[in-house]
Enzyme design. Structure first.
Site, PDB file in Angstrom:
ATOM      1  N   CYS A   2       0.860  -1.181   0.000  1.00  0.00           N
ATOM      2  CA  CYS A   2       0.000   0.000   0.000  1.00  0.00           C
ATOM      3  C   CYS A   2       0.900   1.235   0.000  1.00  0.00           C
ATOM      4  CB  CYS A   2      -0.841   0.022   1.266  1.00  0.00           C
ATOM      5  SG  CYS A   2      -1.731  -1.500   1.562  1.00  0.00           S
ATOM      6  N   ARG A  27       1.107   1.789  -6.077  1.00  0.00           N
ATOM      7  CA  ARG A  27       1.317   0.784  -5.017  1.00  0.00           C
ATOM      8  C   ARG A  27       0.023   0.122  -4.599  1.00  0.00           C
ATOM      9  NH1 ARG A  27       6.188   1.138  -2.489  1.00  0.00           N
ATOM     10  NH2 ARG A  27       5.371   0.111  -0.639  1.00  0.00           N
ATOM     11  N   TRP A  74      -3.696  -1.654  -1.193  1.00  0.00           N
ATOM     12  CA  TRP A  74      -3.639  -2.874  -1.998  1.00  0.00           C
ATOM     13  C   TRP A  74      -4.019  -3.978  -1.022  1.00  0.00           C
ATOM     14  CZ3 TRP A  74      -3.287  -4.312  -6.970  1.00  0.00           C
ATOM     15  CH2 TRP A  74      -3.054  -5.640  -7.239  1.00  0.00           C
ATOM     16  N   ASN A  98       1.116  -0.093   6.049  1.00  0.00           N
ATOM     17  CA  ASN A  98       1.487  -0.913   4.891  1.00  0.00           C
ATOM     18  C   ASN A  98       2.251  -2.102   5.451  1.00  0.00           C
ATOM     19  OD1 ASN A  98       2.257  -1.951   2.408  1.00  0.00           O
ATOM     20  ND2 ASN A  98       4.124  -0.709   2.342  1.00  0.00           N
ATOM     21  N   GLY A  99       1.913  -3.312   4.994  1.00  0.00           N
ATOM     22  CA  GLY A  99       2.620  -4.514   5.452  1.00  0.00           C
ATOM     23  C   GLY A  99       1.631  -5.588   5.855  1.00  0.00           C
ATOM     24  N   GLU A 483       8.221 -19.874 -20.688  1.00  0.00           N
ATOM     25  CA  GLU A 483       8.070 -18.533 -20.092  1.00  0.00           C
ATOM     26  C   GLU A 483       9.124 -17.578 -20.630  1.00  0.00           C
ATOM     27  OE1 GLU A 483       5.866 -17.030 -18.642  1.00  0.00           O
ATOM     28  OE2 GLU A 483       6.821 -15.309 -17.700  1.00  0.00           O
ATOM     29  N   LYS A 487       8.143 -14.127 -22.539  1.00  0.00           N
ATOM     30  CA  LYS A 487       8.647 -12.808 -22.107  1.00  0.00           C
ATOM     31  C   LYS A 487       9.294 -12.089 -23.280  1.00  0.00           C
ATOM     32  CE  LYS A 487       6.918 -12.081 -18.981  1.00  0.00           C
ATOM     33  NZ  LYS A 487       6.005 -13.140 -18.849  1.00  0.00           N
ATOM     34  N   GLU A 490       6.695 -11.143 -26.171  1.00  0.00           N
ATOM     35  CA  GLU A 490       5.636 -10.155 -25.895  1.00  0.00           C
ATOM     36  C   GLU A 490       6.188  -8.752 -25.659  1.00  0.00           C
ATOM     37  OE1 GLU A 490       3.167 -10.635 -22.432  1.00  0.00           O
ATOM     38  OE2 GLU A 490       4.772 -11.563 -21.303  1.00  0.00           O
ATOM     39  N   HIS A 506      12.938 -33.632 -33.089  1.00  0.00           N
ATOM     40  CA  HIS A 506      11.705 -34.016 -33.804  1.00  0.00           C
ATOM     41  C   HIS A 506      11.140 -32.846 -34.600  1.00  0.00           C
ATOM     42  CE1 HIS A 506      11.628 -37.832 -31.700  1.00  0.00           C
ATOM     43  NE2 HIS A 506      11.878 -37.175 -30.585  1.00  0.00           N
ATOM     44  N   LYS A 605      -3.097  -5.871 -19.854  1.00  0.00           N
ATOM     45  CA  LYS A 605      -2.631  -6.499 -18.619  1.00  0.00           C
ATOM     46  C   LYS A 605      -3.583  -7.617 -18.182  1.00  0.00           C
ATOM     47  CE  LYS A 605      -0.079  -7.326 -15.120  1.00  0.00           C
ATOM     48  NZ  LYS A 605       1.135  -8.118 -15.398  1.00  0.00           N
TER      49      LYS A 605
HETATM   50  C1  AGP Z   1       2.174 -12.635 -19.216  1.00  0.00           C
HETATM   51  O1  AGP Z   1       3.377 -11.908 -19.316  1.00  0.00           O
HETATM   52  C2  AGP Z   1       1.105 -12.117 -20.147  1.00  0.00           C
HETATM   53  N1  AGP Z   1       0.875 -10.723 -19.901  1.00  0.00           N
HETATM   54  C3  AGP Z   1      -0.139 -12.969 -20.183  1.00  0.00           C
HETATM   55  O2  AGP Z   1       0.232 -14.202 -20.761  1.00  0.00           O
HETATM   56  C4  AGP Z   1      -0.834 -13.276 -18.835  1.00  0.00           C
HETATM   57  O3  AGP Z   1      -0.029 -14.157 -18.082  1.00  0.00           O
HETATM   58  C5  AGP Z   1      -2.166 -13.974 -19.131  1.00  0.00           C
HETATM   59  O4  AGP Z   1      -2.980 -13.079 -19.831  1.00  0.00           O
HETATM   60  C6  AGP Z   1      -2.899 -14.451 -17.860  1.00  0.00           C
HETATM   61  O5  AGP Z   1      -3.199 -13.346 -17.060  1.00  0.00           O
HETATM   62  P1  AGP Z   1      -3.697 -13.629 -15.556  1.00  0.00           P
HETATM   63  O6  AGP Z   1      -2.556 -14.258 -14.818  1.00  0.00           O
HETATM   64  O7  AGP Z   1      -4.053 -12.276 -15.017  1.00  0.00           O
HETATM   65  O8  AGP Z   1      -4.885 -14.558 -15.606  1.00  0.00           O
END
Ligand code: AGP
Length: 610
Positions: A2, A27, A74, A98-99, A483, A487, A490, A506, A605
């Site tokens: 927070c 935050r 938060w 906060n904490g 992953e 990263k 994207e 393969h 997001k």
């Molecule tokens: C991850 O870097 C991406 N932004 C995306 O794959 C994300 O993980 C996915 O949309 C799932 O989101 P969530 O964890 O909020 O469900």
């Protein structure tokens, strides 16, 4: 996490506090509030949602006074709501926090036995009651009552407090959460972070853990919890406000990569007992008979959270000897899954709002599965649809590319596996203690990796012009290959694929040449010889290899073009470490390619549409 603010000085505190809180909104933004000592005593204004709502509230009901505290929340304990919004008030005392107060339940029980009446679901409210009880029960002055209260708190805190009949006093303290003191001209500030107060002063004093500050008519006085005065030096901060929003980092993503040690500590905090050799979740109350009736576990998610799910499979199958089925949200919801009352369904979601994961969760519930979600946003849609909830305490993740949410999801899955294995009598308390001992070392291992960031920057400079990447991993690190590829693609828009290393022959091996760097997670674990074989196959075809390997591996350096070393850890925890160099390489490549790191094109997001 927070944002908290305190002000004492020559201006109207409400306008100063609101302007400071606005710079701390990153935050947390579930709710906000302010308490000011006015002519008629303490005046409190609170709102749900963002600071703009608090401004509206203050327009309609202004409050005046030159001493006050403020908070933007938060939520970690207690849903986002008006009653749970800070400041918390008990009698003449108002506090913001906060904490995480780990022992808030026992403190609350003791206080209620003495007649205290609690209004909120939060852990923080207990602080106001403690200070009040020491003033009115033991006749202590404000500062001593505050100090005595701090000594009873377990867990983390940054606290600011005011007392109705002492308008010339503002007190603050911290342990494991940030708090700074702004030294203005005849005015002083408390804040969670530098961004909050840069417009007013750049002379900052950093409080250390177990220190408190009492600010009155004269200069602030700093003391330890024994009441001994400590001397502190102020520092001049030469950040721009824009830099300050990100704590001095250029992007939120980088800040969040570096927040991972703290986020993991907060996700573990209050959930492991070395004394009892057990794991505990505040919002999981499934009876043990039900748990023992579970025959199958499903973990369903999307994107990065799906990668965490794949890692959870290794953890739960090896520690709990239960079959785990993993699926992507958008696939699970359209097939006929063999799921029922003997199934445990674990949706994972940072946002808690991903449409495909939410739909899968509702389907699982309709088929009588027990649902325990792993989520980072309190009271979001997926937790609200669940029977039990394990919150990651990563704090707000602003960068679209998920980093600290991912590593805390893995920690939550590991804790879940220990929790289940203990209740199925597959692990003894000593086994749990041993595994907790390994887990609590992870944050310091991460700090060591973050210190070697320069190596990942050099690697990024060498390969950032490539148009294709291949990421390879085996076993529990295959999801990390996925992953790492996600990263990179994207945020840098480079085409990147994650693949099981054993699968390269393969098909993907046809792609290998000097133009396609191959990133390999090559840990000295059970599959090391095989991974070295894969590296030979790449090198034999002119490919270039970037490896992530354990410190002390003297062979890998001779076989590959670049290597990032990580501290040794046990296999089930290695993904938390191996992912961090890949996060940093992706970040630096994106910066070199000039893309919008925090808000990459076409992405959101939280994907709340199908
Ligand atoms: C991850 O870097 C991406 N932004 C995306 O794959 C994300 O993980 C996915 O949309 C799932 O989101 P969530 O964890 O909020 O469900």
């Amino acid at each position: 996490m927070c944002g908290i603010v305190g002000y004492i000085g020559k201006r109207q505190s409400s306008s100063v506090i609101v302007s400071c809180l606005k710079r701390l909104e990153y935050r947390g933004y579930d709710s906000a509030g302010i308490a000011v000592i006015g002519n008629g005593g303490i005046e409190v204004r609170r709102c749900e949602g963002k600071i703009a709502n608090l401004e509206e509230e203050l327009k309609n009901k202004p409050c005046s006074g030159s001493t006050g505290i403020g908070h933007t929340r938060w939520a970690t304990h207690g849903r986002p709501s008006l009653t749970n919004a800070h400041p918390h008030v008990e009698g003449s005392i108002a506090i913001v926090h906060n904490g995480i107060i780990e022992n808030h339940i026992e403190l609350k029980d003791d206080l209620m036995k003495k007649g205290a009446v609690f209004k909120s679901e939060t852990d923080s409210e207990v602080i106001a009651h403690l200070i009040y009880s020491f003033i009115h029960g033991e006749n202590l002055d404000f500062e001593e009552a505050f100090r005595r209260s701090l000594r009873l708190l377990k867990g983390s805190y940054a606290i600011a407090a005011i007392k109705e009949d002492e308008p010339h006093k503002l007190i603050g303290a911290k342990r494991e959460c940030p708090m700074i003191v702004g030294m203005g001209k005849d005015e002083y500030f408390l804040a969670s972070d530098i961004p909050a107060i840069l417009e007013y002063t750049r002379d900052i004093i950093f409080l250390d853990d177990e220190e408190m500050v009492a600010i009155g008519r004269k200069l602030p006085v700093f003391k330890n919890l024994k009441g001994e005065t400590v001397s502190k030096e102020s520092r001049f901060i030469d950040w721009t406000p824009a830099m300050a929003e990100k704590g001095g980092y250029r992007h939120f993503m980088k800040k969040e990569i570096f927040e991972q040690p703290r986020a993991i500590i907060d996700t573990i905090r209050g959930r492991v007992s070395k004394e009892n050799g057990d794991v505990w979740f505040e919002y999981v109350n499934i009876d043990e008979e039900k748990l023992k009736s579970i025959k199958k576990i499903f973990i369903v998610a999307c994107g990065t959270s799906w990668h965490a799910a794949l890692i959870g499979k290794f953890m739960i199958e090896s520690l709990c000897s239960l079959p785990v089925e993993i699926d992507i949200g958008s696939e699970f919801r359209y097939r006929k899954p063999i799921i029922g009352a003997d199934s445990l369904f674990i949706p994972i979601s940072q946002s808690g709002e991903t449409a495909d994961t939410l739909a899968a969760t509702k389907l699982a519930k309709s088929l009588e599965a027990t649902v325990v979600s792993i989520c980072n946003v309190i009271e979001s849609s997926i937790p609200r649809a669940s029977d039990g909830i394990i919150y990651t305490h990563a704090g707000p993740e602003i960068g679209v590319a998920s980093t600290k949410a991912f590593t805390t999801q893995i920690v939550a899955l590991y804790l879940s596996a220990l929790y289940l294995a203990r209740r199925l009598n597959l692990l003894t308390p000593d086994d749990i203690r041993e595994r907790i001992a390994g887990l609590v070392k992870v944050p310091s291992h991460l700090e060591a990796i973050l210190e070697s960031e320069a190596k990942t920057e050099r690697i990024a400079k060498k390969y950032f012009k490539s148009q294709d990447f291949l990421f390879l991993g085996r076993g529990i690190n295959y999801p990390i290959a996925l992953e790492g590829a996600l990263k990179l693609k994207e945020i840098s828009y480079i085409h990147a694929e994650g693949y099981p290393a054993g699968e390269m022959k393969h098909g993907p091996i046809a792609l290998i040449d000097e133009n396609m760097p191959v990133v390999v997670i090559a840990l000295k674990d059970g599959s090391y010889e095989k991974i070295m074989g894969n590296i030979e196959e790449v090198k034999a075809r002119g490919g270039r290899v970037i490896a992530v390997a354990f410190e002390g591996d003297e062979d890998i350096g001779k076989k590959v073009d670049d290597v990032v070393f990580i501290p040794k850890t046990e296999p089930l925890l290695s993904p938390i470490l191996t992912v961090v160099p890949l996060q940093l390489i992706a970040y630096h490549i994106a910066v070199l390619r000039g893309t919008d790191v925090d808000q990459p094109r076409n992405l959101a997001k939280s994907v709340t549409v199908e």
